[in-house]
Scaffold this motif. Structure first.
Motif, short mmCIF file in Angstrom:
data_model
loop_
_atom_site.label_atom_id
_atom_site.label_comp_id
_atom_site.label_asym_id
_atom_site.label_seq_id
_atom_site.Cartn_x
_atom_site.Cartn_y
_atom_site.Cartn_z
N GLN A 51 15.08 -3.42 -29.51
CA GLN A 51 15.60 -2.20 -30.11
C GLN A 51 15.01 -0.97 -29.40
O GLN A 51 15.70 0.03 -29.17
N HIS A 54 16.69 -0.49 -26.01
CA HIS A 54 18.05 0.03 -26.16
C HIS A 54 18.03 1.52 -26.51
O HIS A 54 18.85 2.29 -26.00
N ALA A 61 24.48 -1.90 -24.97
CA ALA A 61 24.77 -2.59 -26.23
C ALA A 61 24.99 -4.07 -26.00
O ALA A 61 24.56 -4.93 -26.79
N GLU A 62 25.70 -4.40 -24.86
CA GLU A 62 25.95 -5.81 -24.55
C GLU A 62 24.64 -6.53 -24.24
O GLU A 62 24.40 -7.68 -24.67
N LEU A 64 21.67 -5.67 -25.31
CA LEU A 64 20.91 -5.78 -26.56
C LEU A 64 21.36 -7.00 -27.37
O LEU A 64 20.54 -7.79 -27.88
N GLN A 65 22.69 -7.17 -27.47
CA GLN A 65 23.23 -8.29 -28.23
C GLN A 65 22.84 -9.63 -27.60
O GLN A 65 22.48 -10.59 -28.28
N GLN A 68 19.23 -10.34 -28.39
CA GLN A 68 19.05 -10.80 -29.75
C GLN A 68 19.48 -12.26 -29.92
O GLN A 68 18.82 -13.06 -30.62
N ASP A 69 20.58 -12.63 -29.28
CA ASP A 69 21.04 -14.03 -29.36
C ASP A 69 20.03 -14.97 -28.72
O ASP A 69 19.75 -16.07 -29.23
#
Length: 402
Positions: A51, A54, A61-62, A64-65, A68-69
């Motif tokens: 976070q 980012h 954003a991509e 970051l996602q 997280q995955d």
């Protein structure tokens, strides 16, 4: 005693299982809980780091996602993987100490208040003694374990007499009389004291034999002893009187009858030499077969599923007012029930104690898996009956043996 220690060992294993299995399960659960908490903390730190990157524009954003995955997958992989065990000195030591102390404490309490000595004694008497000395040692141990047993003291005294130890026998019979003041015990005590006193008659001997004959006019030991004392004191009429009373209560096949008749004949010869006469009266004796009691013994229906065919069954008669020892005994098995038996003078455990010597007796039957005539699992108590009864007596084994 081997069975006792094997049982104690099995109890120890059971105690270890009950105490250690829950502890081991608890330790495993605690380790899994600690591992999960650690992985969650690392996952939360990774998310906070992504976070921040980012927010600073370092990650789109991509990206970051995707990060997280990836962190979520790592959390799942770490949760399913190997964990670092949690070490606790309390968890290792306390269960082991408790598992050891519980059976040890139980064994200590059993040895202090339990009956291990009686278990050992039963095991000893289950085997035939190899010598008189071994039997004496067993009986001496028996009176230590059961000091309130008149029967144990009685048999110990008889054994001492057989070994020509009248002083020790007198002490044993005195103990027995202190527990049960029975005519037979009084007579045996007097006889032992007679030999201890170098065959000199005393006021104590007279008192003991008088009391014995007052309680039982047919008490054989007292009659024989008084006859001997009278003969030694040259009171030949008294000697003949006592010995004739004794012969009158002895079975026709008793081997001591010949010796007693020989004593009577010698006493009569002494009287004749002094110019005195005494009618040579015929002795009234019981029938050659002596007393006989017919008994039918059966097992209650409710107990048929609780016994085994090989369990021992003891059928015996005891004097209603007399010595505690059985007068006549038969030994069978549960497989023989129902059964009709005859208890007679020929079944006597001791020549001095026969059915015909006592006017009333009590019939009993006992089932003992261990083959012990004095204690078992089930018992039947009959009412007092005349030893001369010709009627068939009924016994039903239906009560717990207490």
């Amino acid at each position: 005693m081997i069975e006792l220690w094997l049982a104690a060992g099995l109890l120890l294993l059971v105690a270890l299982a009950f105490l250690l299995i829950p502890v081991l399960r608890g330790r495993k659960a605690q380790a899994e809980e600690d591992r999960t908490a650690l992985n969650v903390a690392l996952y939360q730190e990774r998310l906070a780091e992504l976070q921040g990157q980012h927010a600073s524009g370092a990650l789109t954003a991509e990206q970051l996602q995707a990060g997280q995955d990836e962190a979520a997958r790592e959390l799942l992989d770490d949760t399913e993987g190997a964990a670092v065990e949690r070490v606790s000195s309390l968890g290792k030591a306390l269960p082991l100490i408790a598992a050891l102390l519980v059976p040890v404490l139980g064994l200590g309490l059993y040895l202090h208040w339990g009956a291990s000595d009686k278990v050992a004694l039963v095991e000893q008497f289950a085997q035939a003694p190899k010598s008189v000395e071994e039997m004496t040692a067993r009986l001496e141990q028996a009176v230590k374990v059961q000091p309130d047993s008149a029967e144990a003291w009685y048999f110990l005294g008889r054994t001492y007499m057989a070994q020509s130890r009248p002083a020790d026998a007198a002490k044993a019979f005195e103990k027995a009389v202190g527990i049960a003041r029975e005519p037979e015990l009084l007579g045996q005590w007097a006889q032992a004291l007679y030999f201890v006193g170098n065959k000199q008659w005393s006021a104590q001997l007279q008192s003991l034999t008088d009391e014995a004959l007052q309680r039982d006019p047919q008490e054989v030991t007292s009659l024989g002893l008084l006859g001997i004392a009278a003969f030694e004191g040259q009171r030949f009429k008294e000697a003949v009187g006592y010995w004739r009373r004794l012969i009158a209560v002895l079975p026709a096949d008793d081997p001591s009858r010949d010796a007693l008749q020989g004593g009577i004949d010698r006493a009569l010869e002494q009287l004749a030499a002094k110019g005195e006469t005494l009618p040579n009266e015929p002795v009234a004796v019981a029938a050659a077969t002596g007393a006989q009691l017919k008994v039918r013994v059966e097992l209650a229906a409710k107990l048929k599923d609780q016994v085994q065919p090989g369990d021992s069954v003891f059928i015996f008669a005891k004097a209603s007012a007399g010595p505690p020892m059985p007068l006549a005994v038969k030994r069978l098995t549960v497989a023989d029930l129902p059964v009709e038996v005859t208890l007679a003078d020929s079944d006597a455990m001791m020549p001095q104690l026969k059915l015909s010597n006592f006017p009333q007796v009590q019939l009993m039957a006992r089932i003992s898996r261990a083959g012990n005539a004095t204690a078992g699992e089930w018992v039947a108590h009959g009412q007092a009956v005349a030893s001369s009864s010709a009627e068939l007596q009924q016994l039903t084994i239906d009560s717990p043996d207490k």
